[in-house]
Write a protein that holds these residues in place. Structure first.
Motif, PDB file in Angstrom:
ATOM      1  N   PHE A 185      -1.053 -13.270  20.110  1.00 21.70           N
ATOM      2  CA  PHE A 185      -1.512 -11.944  20.271  1.00 21.70           C
ATOM      3  C   PHE A 185      -1.814 -11.746  21.502  1.00 21.70           C
ATOM      4  O   PHE A 185      -1.493 -10.664  22.235  1.00 21.70           O
ATOM      5  CB  PHE A 185      -2.395 -11.415  19.166  1.00 21.70           C
ATOM      6  CG  PHE A 185      -3.272 -10.276  19.621  1.00 21.70           C
ATOM      7  CD1 PHE A 185      -2.763  -9.107  19.136  1.00 21.70           C
ATOM      8  CD2 PHE A 185      -4.407 -10.357  20.226  1.00 21.70           C
ATOM      9  CE1 PHE A 185      -3.334  -7.784  19.380  1.00 21.70           C
ATOM     10  CE2 PHE A 185      -5.254  -9.143  20.264  1.00 21.70           C
ATOM     11  CZ  PHE A 185      -4.587  -7.872  20.146  1.00 21.70           C
TER      12      PHE A 185
ATOM     13  N   TRP B  89      -6.543   0.163  19.337  1.00 19.62           N
ATOM     14  CA  TRP B  89      -5.625  -0.573  18.266  1.00 19.62           C
ATOM     15  C   TRP B  89      -4.600   0.120  17.995  1.00 19.62           C
ATOM     16  O   TRP B  89      -3.524  -0.326  17.973  1.00 19.62           O
ATOM     17  CB  TRP B  89      -6.627  -0.979  17.008  1.00 19.62           C
ATOM     18  CG  TRP B  89      -5.803  -1.829  16.185  1.00 19.62           C
ATOM     19  CD1 TRP B  89      -5.064  -1.490  14.982  1.00 19.62           C
ATOM     20  CD2 TRP B  89      -5.129  -3.322  16.137  1.00 19.62           C
ATOM     21  NE1 TRP B  89      -4.584  -2.348  14.489  1.00 19.62           N
ATOM     22  CE2 TRP B  89      -4.699  -3.671  15.017  1.00 19.62           C
ATOM     23  CE3 TRP B  89      -5.583  -4.298  17.002  1.00 19.62           C
ATOM     24  CZ2 TRP B  89      -4.108  -4.544  14.723  1.00 19.62           C
ATOM     25  CZ3 TRP B  89      -5.151  -5.461  16.884  1.00 19.62           C
ATOM     26  CH2 TRP B  89      -4.219  -5.678  15.890  1.00 19.62           C
ATOM     27  N   ASN B  90      -4.690   1.632  17.467  1.00 20.73           N
ATOM     28  CA  ASN B  90      -3.785   2.233  17.243  1.00 20.73           C
ATOM     29  C   ASN B  90      -2.712   2.577  18.128  1.00 20.73           C
ATOM     30  O   ASN B  90      -1.837   2.812  18.024  1.00 20.73           O
ATOM     31  CB  ASN B  90      -4.386   3.597  16.651  1.00 20.73           C
ATOM     32  CG  ASN B  90      -5.127   3.459  15.077  1.00 20.73           C
ATOM     33  OD1 ASN B  90      -5.007   2.357  14.678  1.00 20.73           O
ATOM     34  ND2 ASN B  90      -5.974   4.384  14.721  1.00 20.73           N
TER      35      ASN B  90
ATOM     36  N   LYS C 189       0.691  -5.920  17.508  1.00 18.73           N
ATOM     37  CA  LYS C 189      -0.450  -5.979  16.369  1.00 18.73           C
ATOM     38  C   LYS C 189       0.243  -6.788  15.307  1.00 18.73           C
ATOM     39  O   LYS C 189      -0.745  -7.487  14.663  1.00 18.73           O
ATOM     40  CB  LYS C 189      -0.443  -4.595  15.809  1.00 18.73           C
ATOM     41  CG  LYS C 189      -1.249  -3.561  16.446  1.00 18.73           C
ATOM     42  CD  LYS C 189      -1.729  -2.317  15.786  1.00 18.73           C
ATOM     43  CE  LYS C 189      -0.550  -1.306  16.022  1.00 18.73           C
ATOM     44  NZ  LYS C 189      -1.083  -0.019  15.512  1.00 18.73           N
ATOM     45  N   GLU C 190       1.355  -7.296  15.313  1.00 19.30           N
ATOM     46  CA  GLU C 190       2.084  -8.195  14.171  1.00 19.30           C
ATOM     47  C   GLU C 190       1.930  -9.565  14.755  1.00 19.30           C
ATOM     48  O   GLU C 190       2.884 -10.389  13.989  1.00 19.30           O
ATOM     49  CB  GLU C 190       3.312  -7.747  13.708  1.00 19.30           C
ATOM     50  CG  GLU C 190       3.236  -6.425  12.833  1.00 19.30           C
ATOM     51  CD  GLU C 190       4.527  -6.014  12.314  1.00 19.30           C
ATOM     52  OE1 GLU C 190       5.534  -6.436  12.993  1.00 19.30           O
ATOM     53  OE2 GLU C 190       4.606  -5.104  11.471  1.00 19.30           O
TER      54      GLU C 190
END
Length: 159
Positions: free
Chosen positions: A143, A127-128, A135-136
């Motif tokens: 997404f 995710w990072n 992610k937004e």
């Protein structure tokens, strides 16, 4: 094994841990819950990812029971505050440019070979690494579309 039997087996572990929970410290309880509950959910998370909502509900109830067990929350108390307390967002020691990047905390691991493959480590790590625009996304469909575009551009070397 169907997901019903899978959830029933994990609920048996939660019930067994419930009987010894009063004599366990929070750290010991967390270790046992990870060993008996989280590890089994992580083991076949790829198989569980395509389940319909009614099947995911039973998995969510098992996770909620594990969270209640860990925090000694009563059965009829709301679980949302408990879960938000257990999930810690990434908070840096100093202000960073990436403060608004929606990063998750990556847990430390003890075993290098197996620990890097655990879902609890890989999910926040992956995710990072996603770009902020992915992610937004405003919806799940958006997404998915952005993620697919991002993965295709990584695979084919596009900018």
């Amino acid at each position: 094994m169907t997901h019903y039997l899978f959830c029933a087996r994990i609920r048996q572990y939660v019930r067994a841990l419930l009987t010894i929970r009063p004599i366990l410290s929070i750290r010991d309880a967390e270790t046992l819950i990870h060993a008996f509950v989280s590890s089994r959910l992580d083991y076949c998370n790829v198989l569980l990812s395509g389940l319909p909502n009614y099947a995911i509900r039973s998995l969510q109830l098992v996770q909620n029971a594990a969270a209640r067990l860990l925090t000694k929350t009563r059965k009829y108390d709301h679980i949302t505050p408990v879960l938000s307390e257990l999930l810690t967002p990434y908070i840096p020691a100093r202000p960073l440019r990436s403060l608004d990047a929606a990063l998750l905390v990556i847990p430390s691991i003890n075993k290098k070979s197996l620990g890097f493959r655990a879902f609890a480590y890989r999910a926040p790590y992956l995710w990072n690494t996603l770009p902020l625009h992915v992610k937004e996304a405003s919806s799940v469909e958006n997404f998915k579309s952005r993620l697919k575009t991002h993965l295709y551009s990584l695979f084919y070397g596009l900018p």
